[in-house]
Design an enzyme around this catalytic site. Structure first.
Site, PDB file in Angstrom:
ATOM      1  N   ASP A  66     -18.198  19.805 -25.141  1.00 54.93           N
ATOM      2  CA  ASP A  66     -17.633  19.489 -23.707  1.00 54.93           C
ATOM      3  C   ASP A  66     -16.351  20.205 -23.564  1.00 54.93           C
ATOM      4  O   ASP A  66     -15.524  20.261 -24.683  1.00 54.93           O
ATOM      5  CB  ASP A  66     -17.828  18.404 -23.125  1.00 54.93           C
ATOM      6  CG  ASP A  66     -17.600  18.140 -21.802  1.00 54.93           C
ATOM      7  OD1 ASP A  66     -17.716  19.062 -21.091  1.00 54.93           O
ATOM      8  OD2 ASP A  66     -16.896  17.064 -21.350  1.00 54.93           O
ATOM      9  N   ASP A  84     -13.799  19.813 -20.416  1.00 55.51           N
ATOM     10  CA  ASP A  84     -12.773  18.744 -19.877  1.00 55.51           C
ATOM     11  C   ASP A  84     -12.813  17.426 -20.262  1.00 55.51           C
ATOM     12  O   ASP A  84     -13.910  16.782 -20.462  1.00 55.51           O
ATOM     13  CB  ASP A  84     -13.393  18.752 -18.247  1.00 55.51           C
ATOM     14  CG  ASP A  84     -13.275  20.084 -17.728  1.00 55.51           C
ATOM     15  OD1 ASP A  84     -12.285  20.489 -17.665  1.00 55.51           O
ATOM     16  OD2 ASP A  84     -14.119  20.607 -16.925  1.00 55.51           O
ATOM     17  N   ASP A  87     -17.052  13.340 -23.685  1.00 57.53           N
ATOM     18  CA  ASP A  87     -16.430  12.189 -23.190  1.00 57.53           C
ATOM     19  C   ASP A  87     -17.344  11.163 -22.234  1.00 57.53           C
ATOM     20  O   ASP A  87     -16.984  10.150 -22.146  1.00 57.53           O
ATOM     21  CB  ASP A  87     -14.946  12.559 -22.579  1.00 57.53           C
ATOM     22  CG  ASP A  87     -15.395  13.083 -21.393  1.00 57.53           C
ATOM     23  OD1 ASP A  87     -15.097  12.675 -20.232  1.00 57.53           O
ATOM     24  OD2 ASP A  87     -16.015  14.241 -21.300  1.00 57.53           O
TER      25      ASP A  87
END
Length: 511
Positions: free
Chosen positions: A36, A38, A350
């Site tokens: 990922d 961000d 995250d």
């Protein structure tokens, strides 16, 4: 930077850089590692980015949704909220619970609920709450901390000044949360946040000099690498350039070199829907030179009417480091990378739900969760070892005294000899028990506040693992503080779990 692949590597990994294992994972079985962007590759600075997000949301509430202008004077304490909290939309409460979903800490706005009120609301009920949507909202990403704080502020504001924030409907706290979410969505849709970050990435994003060495090490080991992000191409291009050392300033212009570290890039993925087998979203190819989207047939370039033989299309494809797309679903990714089984993929993210749970449960991908807060958590654990030992000592002593006290009371009730002696003994034991109980409670409170003055330890609630810790344990094969901690381990490492213990086994497993 010194990494596992460096010639001078000494084999020592600081505890804050460890990768922890919930389910054994042999990296030799992994053929593709995905990321990922961000809050995974790009770690945002909370004192600038989250403040920017908060201010943008407040402005949308005032100017778009008609909230009082008083809000424009409010400030944001970015250290107040933590991940793993739950918002009770109907009651205006913020909750922290353990792995069994028992609420152990609860605040109404910023007022802590006394134990009796907390138990009456969440403990003494005929049926157990699931604490899920639509009545509850999970604060499971770092980006959600600002909206949780703003929700608590608005609850306080509504209670103290009801005339300034009149109820639009019966569940006015739920309406407040709905408005906050609408304001957040408006910030995303009009590009307020991403425009600011694009103009000055260094102000909002941490630099990590280990990112490029990590990509190179993984690719040198024979792994494919890919990027799947919900951000669109234009923003992804800016952020990835910055992360790879191309700041866009004079003398360091942005270019396409960052694409050489990937085999595939998918932007605008709309996770978690991206991971659903039923996802039929169209896949568009990004023209890297112009950022324009081109139609594809499940990833295969469609012949352009101005290029009937596909020569220009093929020339562009051959000259690119990797192909970039927008949209689509996981079936497209598997086809483009020739993935034969979900267990061949390690995905690093995250978001416990958006990145980890769906990819793990629906696809069988192996997963690694990035928890930046873990670094400070580990340091605090190290600093407070003595306090933890004291707490456990007081807890054991309290249990011993309670057993003795209950025995004395039992004898006092059934035996009618030496009553005065037994009564004196019971009173003495009760005093000792109360004294130890107070010491235990104070030590537990001190330990709680060492980690966070309001919410305590991220991974603990009371004596139990927190709900967040339970989710990490269930869905993340690996977890660590930074994605680049992969640099400190062999690309072929076999990660092994620690041994599990049941409570009865701990009797014989003291270390």
């Amino acid at each position: 930077p010194l990494t596992w692949a460096s010639s001078k590597w000494n084999g020592v990994v600081d505890s804050s850089k460890h990768i922890f294992c919930n389910r054994s994972l042999n990296m030799k079985s992994i053929v593709a590692v995905g990321f990922d962007m961000d809050y995974t590759l790009a770690q945002y600075k909370p004192d600038t980015f989250e403040v920017l997000a908060y201010q943008g949301t407040v402005k949308k509430l005032v100017y778009n949704l008609g909230y009082p202008t008083d809000l424009l004077q409010w400030t944001f304490d970015w250290k107040y909220m933590i991940r793993g909290l739950v918002l009770d939309k109907r009651r205006g409460n913020v909750l922290k619970m353990d792995r069994h979903k028992y609420v152990k800490v609860a605040y109404h706005g910023f007022r802590e609920l006394p134990r009796e009120e907390r138990m009456a609301t969440y403990g003494n009920t005929l049926s157990r709450e699931a604490y899920d949507e639509p009545d509850y909202a999970l604060i499971d990403t770092l980006f959600s901390l600002a909206e949780a704080y703003l929700f608590a502020q608005l609850v306080e504001y509504r209670d103290s000044s009801p005339s300034k924030l009149p109820a639009k409907e019966y569940d006015f706290y739920a309406q407040i949360y709905k408005d906050v979410r609408s304001a957040v969505d408006l910030c995303h849709r009009d590009g307020t946040l991403k425009q600011a970050v694009s103009l000055d990435p260094g102000k909002y994003i941490h630099e990590d000099p280990l990112l490029v060495p990590m990509f190179k090490m993984l690719r040198d080991s024979g792994r494919m690498t890919f990027l799947v992000t919900n951000s669109l191409w234009d923003y992804t291009h800016v952020v990835m350039n910055y992360l790879c050392g191309k700041t866009g300033n004079e003398g360091v212009p942005r270019d396409d070199e960052w694409l050489s570290y990937f085999d595939l890039v998918i932007t605008g993925s709309a996770k978690p829907a991206f991971f659903a087998d039923s996802n039929r979203a169209p896949l568009f190819e990004v023209d890297i030179e112009t950022g324009m989207l081109q139609n594809t047939d499940n990833g295969t370039p469609l012949m352009q009417v101005c290029d009937p033989f596909g020569l220009e299309t093929q020339k562009k494809k051959n000259s690119q480091h990797c192909r970039a797309f927008q949209g689509g679903g996981v079936a497209h990714l598997h086809k483009l990378l020739a993935i034969e089984a979900g267990a061949q993929v390690l995905y690093v993210g995250d978001h416990i739900y958006g990145d980890i749970l769906r990819s793990k449960k629906q696809l069988g991908w192996r997963t690694m969760l990035v928890i930046p807060e873990l670094e400070s958590e580990l340091e605090l654990l190290k600093q407070n070892l003595k306090l933890q030992k004291e707490f456990r000592k007081f807890r054991r002593k309290r249990e011993e005294l309670e057993d003795l006290l209950q025995r004395a009371k039992w004898k006092l009730r059934l035996e009618h000899q030496n009553e005065e002696e037994l009564l004196t003994r019971a009173k003495s034991l009760q005093q000792d028990r109360d004294s130890i109980r107070d010491l235990q409670r104070q030590t537990h409170k001190d330990l709680h506040q060492k980690f966070h003055s309001v919410w305590g330890q991220l991974m603990k609630t009371g004596y139990q693992n927190s709900r967040f810790a339970h989710q990490v344990e269930r869905f993340a094969c690996l977890y660590t503080s930074q994605v680049t901690n992969l640099c400190y381990y062999s690309p072929d490492k076999s990660f092994r779990t620690t041994e599990d213990f049941m409570p009865h086994e701990l009797e014989f497993a003291e270390f």
